[in-house]
Design a protein around this motif. Structure first.
Motif, PDB file in Angstrom:
ATOM      1  N   THR A 143       0.285   6.659   3.116  1.00  0.00           N
ATOM      2  CA  THR A 143      -0.303   8.003   3.130  1.00  0.00           C
ATOM      3  C   THR A 143      -1.386   8.103   4.196  1.00  0.00           C
ATOM      4  OG1 THR A 143      -2.030   7.396   1.563  1.00  0.00           O
ATOM      5  CG2 THR A 143       0.031   8.195   0.603  1.00  0.00           C
ATOM      6  N   LEU A 149       0.847  -1.203   0.000  1.00  0.00           N
ATOM      7  CA  LEU A 149       0.000   0.000   0.000  1.00  0.00           C
ATOM      8  C   LEU A 149       0.876   1.244   0.000  1.00  0.00           C
ATOM      9  CD1 LEU A 149      -2.416  -1.160   2.858  1.00  0.00           C
ATOM     10  CD2 LEU A 149      -2.950  -1.053   0.405  1.00  0.00           C
ATOM     11  N   PRO A 150       0.369   2.349  -0.521  1.00  0.00           N
ATOM     12  CA  PRO A 150       1.100   3.618  -0.359  1.00  0.00           C
ATOM     13  C   PRO A 150       0.994   4.069   1.104  1.00  0.00           C
ATOM     14  CG  PRO A 150      -0.904   3.927  -1.680  1.00  0.00           C
ATOM     15  CD  PRO A 150      -0.853   2.484  -1.303  1.00  0.00           C
ATOM     16  N   THR A 156      -4.349   9.196   3.674  1.00  0.00           N
ATOM     17  CA  THR A 156      -5.606   8.703   3.084  1.00  0.00           C
ATOM     18  C   THR A 156      -5.714   7.195   3.280  1.00  0.00           C
ATOM     19  OG1 THR A 156      -5.047  10.250   1.330  1.00  0.00           O
ATOM     20  CG2 THR A 156      -7.007   8.896   0.984  1.00  0.00           C
ATOM     21  N   MET A 157      -4.588   6.529   3.071  1.00  0.00           N
ATOM     22  CA  MET A 157      -4.568   5.072   3.176  1.00  0.00           C
ATOM     23  C   MET A 157      -4.765   4.644   4.633  1.00  0.00           C
ATOM     24  SD  MET A 157      -4.300   3.217   0.561  1.00  0.00           S
ATOM     25  CE  MET A 157      -5.422   2.027   0.884  1.00  0.00           C
ATOM     26  N   PRO A 175       4.311   6.056  -4.138  1.00  0.00           N
ATOM     27  CA  PRO A 175       4.396   7.432  -3.652  1.00  0.00           C
ATOM     28  C   PRO A 175       3.734   7.563  -2.274  1.00  0.00           C
ATOM     29  CG  PRO A 175       3.809   7.421  -5.946  1.00  0.00           C
ATOM     30  CD  PRO A 175       3.800   5.975  -5.497  1.00  0.00           C
ATOM     31  N   SER A 176       4.490   8.101  -1.320  1.00  0.00           N
ATOM     32  CA  SER A 176       4.043   8.086   0.078  1.00  0.00           C
ATOM     33  C   SER A 176       4.328   9.420   0.750  1.00  0.00           C
ATOM     34  CB  SER A 176       4.787   6.985   0.840  1.00  0.00           C
ATOM     35  OG  SER A 176       4.528   5.730   0.278  1.00  0.00           O
ATOM     36  N   ASP A 177       3.633   9.680   1.852  1.00  0.00           N
ATOM     37  CA  ASP A 177       3.969  10.886   2.603  1.00  0.00           C
ATOM     38  C   ASP A 177       4.426  10.567   4.022  1.00  0.00           C
ATOM     39  OD1 ASP A 177       1.514  10.313   3.732  1.00  0.00           O
ATOM     40  OD2 ASP A 177       0.445  11.822   2.557  1.00  0.00           O
ATOM     41  N   MET A 178       4.773   9.315   4.251  1.00  0.00           N
ATOM     42  CA  MET A 178       5.368   8.935   5.542  1.00  0.00           C
ATOM     43  C   MET A 178       6.185   7.659   5.353  1.00  0.00           C
ATOM     44  SD  MET A 178       2.048   7.478   7.620  1.00  0.00           S
ATOM     45  CE  MET A 178       0.786   8.594   7.059  1.00  0.00           C
TER      46      MET A 178
END
Lengths: 290, 285
Positions: free
Chosen positions: A121, A118-119, A123-124, A155-158
């Motif tokens: 993020t 999974l990304p 949202t996820m 693509p991830s934000d963490m």
């Protein structure tokens, strides 16, 4: 929220991932047998015949826990409530205390029967937490989620550990710490495996996994469950026990099944690691009280 | 942190990954993944599904070339939206795909082979809802009493004599040198009805018995009447068969009696009512 289905039964010590070719060994007297078995509900639910007879016999001798494959926690497809109902019934029928699943998805618009990453993020996190909550409410037991091995990152934000911890904290679920997967990912994605393990909350780790992997290249390991556990992963298991205390630990061996003696040695090795960790802890406590 | 992104559409991304796993030629790119990484995952997905289906369909797989088999698996992954979470039901998913979605040239008898292998899996895994209690009675008693069928016994009818393959080839371990001969045999199979009785015995072993037209209809009628409100004896069914097919009653009665004895020995039929605690029939051995 506290979940309890009234059938809570703890498992401890050394477990083994159940594969059908191992059944004869498990039914015969052995020097070392596991203290509990872990099986994939998707391979046993609804089966009659030999499978049902085997399961009945094994359940008389071993406590059983469930490790799911198809719930697809991160999937955009609707949560499979029929599967969950079947799992609930199965858990009740065999007095099963634990159900774990992978923090991954296994398809969109239908199953692909594999664990896809999974990304990482927000949202996820929100999406997965909603689904885990639904699972826990339906089963009335906490779900244990496993950190998967991965070979690519979206693509991830963490970071992976932040994503994993966010999901655990927000859903109140438990952790199935797969020590081999931490090691595999630490090579594939170049992070410090010990730092990852240290960051986990001890009281949320329900049990652990250990397994072998395949070395595709210096920078790519594949979690195959098809080889013996390597010394780096044994070291990491010892580190995990030192960090979090001894937890029930399952040996996963799905392919290239060796002779029972070889598997047995790995089960014994887990037991020895557990004993060493307990002794170290007792010695440390003894030293402190002197 | 691997990538600093702010507005990733996660759901779309998951669909992109799944699409790429299904059809990497048409959808080769996944955002943030290298071609090698896409390849690793695609290989894992393909190998896992291929391995599961190989175990389900040794006969069907042996009947086609490696290239066609790979093509079947590729198309199955690409186009079929599998709904079942249960791995043993993957066989039925492939059958559904081959019957309704596939555009692959297969041997004429492929549908029959696939169906038979699905039936063998279903039979092995069928979860009994009724108790089957075996009996050991004389032919006279069998013929003149109501008969109960094992739930895990059913008759199958096919357009091709696929039963002959089981007698000629070691299906669960076809040696490579016999592969071409097997493919040739399958491709030259004549159009000729074939009837098979598939059943699971008391030791949970799945077995097959070849049926002829008469025994197929006999078993089918027994099956239709078994457990129905109307208590019908095999004698009644045999009379009905002889009349319908315009055959000698004496001959049909003799054959029917022999079949019933064989089926009783194999625990396919019994005179014991599964709903009663004891089986106290006059003539019981």
């Amino acid at each position: 929220m506290v979940y309890d289905n009234g059938t809570t039964k703890n498992v401890s010590g050394v477990g083994l991932g159940l594969r059908r070719p191992l059944i004869d060994y498990l039914n015969a007297p052995q020097i070392m047998t596991p203290q509990f078995l872990e099986l994939a509900p998707e391979n046993w639910i609804g089966l009659g015949g030999q499978s049902e007879a085997d399961l009945h016999r094994l359940a008389e001798s071993y406590p059983i826990i469930l490790h799911g494959l198809s719930l697809s926690l991160g999937s955009p497809d609707p949560l499979d409530r029929r599967l969950l109902s079947a799992i609930k019934h199965f858990m009740s029928a065999y007095t099963i205390p634990i159900y774990s699943e992978h923090l991954s998805f296994s398809g969109a618009n239908g199953h692909l029967y594999d664990l896809l990453p999974l990304p990482f993020t927000q949202t996820m996190v929100k999406q997965v937490v909603g689904r885990i909550n639904a699972v826990q409410e339906l089963l009335n037991v906490p779900l244990a989620i496993e950190n998967i091995a991965s070979y690519a990152q979206s693509p991830s934000d963490m970071t992976e550990i932040d994503f994993f911890m966010s999901v655990v904290e927000k859903s109140g679920c438990e952790i199935l710490l797969d020590v081999n997967n931490v090691y595999v990912n630490s090579i594939n994605h170049q992070f410090d495996a010990r730092k990852y393990i240290s960051a986990l909350p001890s009281n949320r780790i329900r049990y652990m996994h250990i397994a072998g992997h395949y070395k595709e290249s210096e920078s790519l390991l594949i979690d195959t469950h098809g080889t013996a556990v390597c010394h780096e992963v044994w070291d990491l298991l010892a580190f995990s026990y030192a960090c979090h205390g001894v937890k029930p630990t399952v040996l996963e061996r799905d392919f290239n099944l060796p002779v029972w003696d070889e598997l047995s040695r790995e089960l014994i090795s887990i037991a020895e690691h557990q004993e060493d960790a307990i002794n170290s802890l007792m010695n440390a406590n003894g030293a402190r009280s002197e | 942190m691997v990538h600093a992104v702010s507005d990733v559409d996660d759901v779309r991304h998951l669909h992109d990954i799944a699409r790429s796993m299904r059809d990497p030629e048409q959808f080769p790119h996944v955002k943030g993944w290298s071609a090698e990484q896409v390849g690793v995952y695609r290989e894992l997905v393909f190998n896992n599904i291929e391995s599961l289906l190989s175990n389900c369909f040794p006969l069907f797989k042996a009947s086609i070339s490696e290239k066609i088999w790979s093509n079947v698996i590729e198309q199955f992954i690409a186009y079929h939206k599998s709904k079942t979470p249960y791995y043993f039901q993957l066989a039925t998913e492939l059958q559904d795909f081959l019957n309704h979605e596939a555009s692959i040239s297969l041997p004429r008898c492929a549908q029959s082979l696939v169906d038979l292998e699905c039936q063998l899996i279903l039979c092995a895994h069928f979860q009994n809802t009724k108790l089957f209690r075996s009996s050991n009675v004389t032919t006279e008693v069998l013929i003149n009493n109501e008969i109960y069928l094992n739930e895990t016994a059913w008759s199958l009818g096919y357009d091709y004599p696929i039963d002959s393959l089981f007698n000629t080839f070691p299906i669960n371990g076809l040696p490579p040198h016999q592969k071409n001969e097997f493919i040739e045999t399958v491709n030259s199979m004549p159009l000729k009805p074939c009837f098979i009785l598939v059943y699971r015995n008391q030791h949970h072993e799945v077995r097959q018995l070849k049926l002829n037209t008469l025994s197929y209809y006999f078993f089918t009628l027994l099956s239709d009447y078994s457990g129905s409100a109307e208590a019908v004896t095999p004698r009644h069914i045999i009379c009905q068969l002889a009349q319908t097919l315009n055959l000698s009653l004496e001959k049909v009665m003799t054959s029917g009696a022999e079949l019933l004895q064989q089926w009783q020995r194999e625990c396919i039929v019994s005179v014991c009512n599964p709903h009663q605690r004891s089986c106290l029939l006059h003539g019981m051995d």
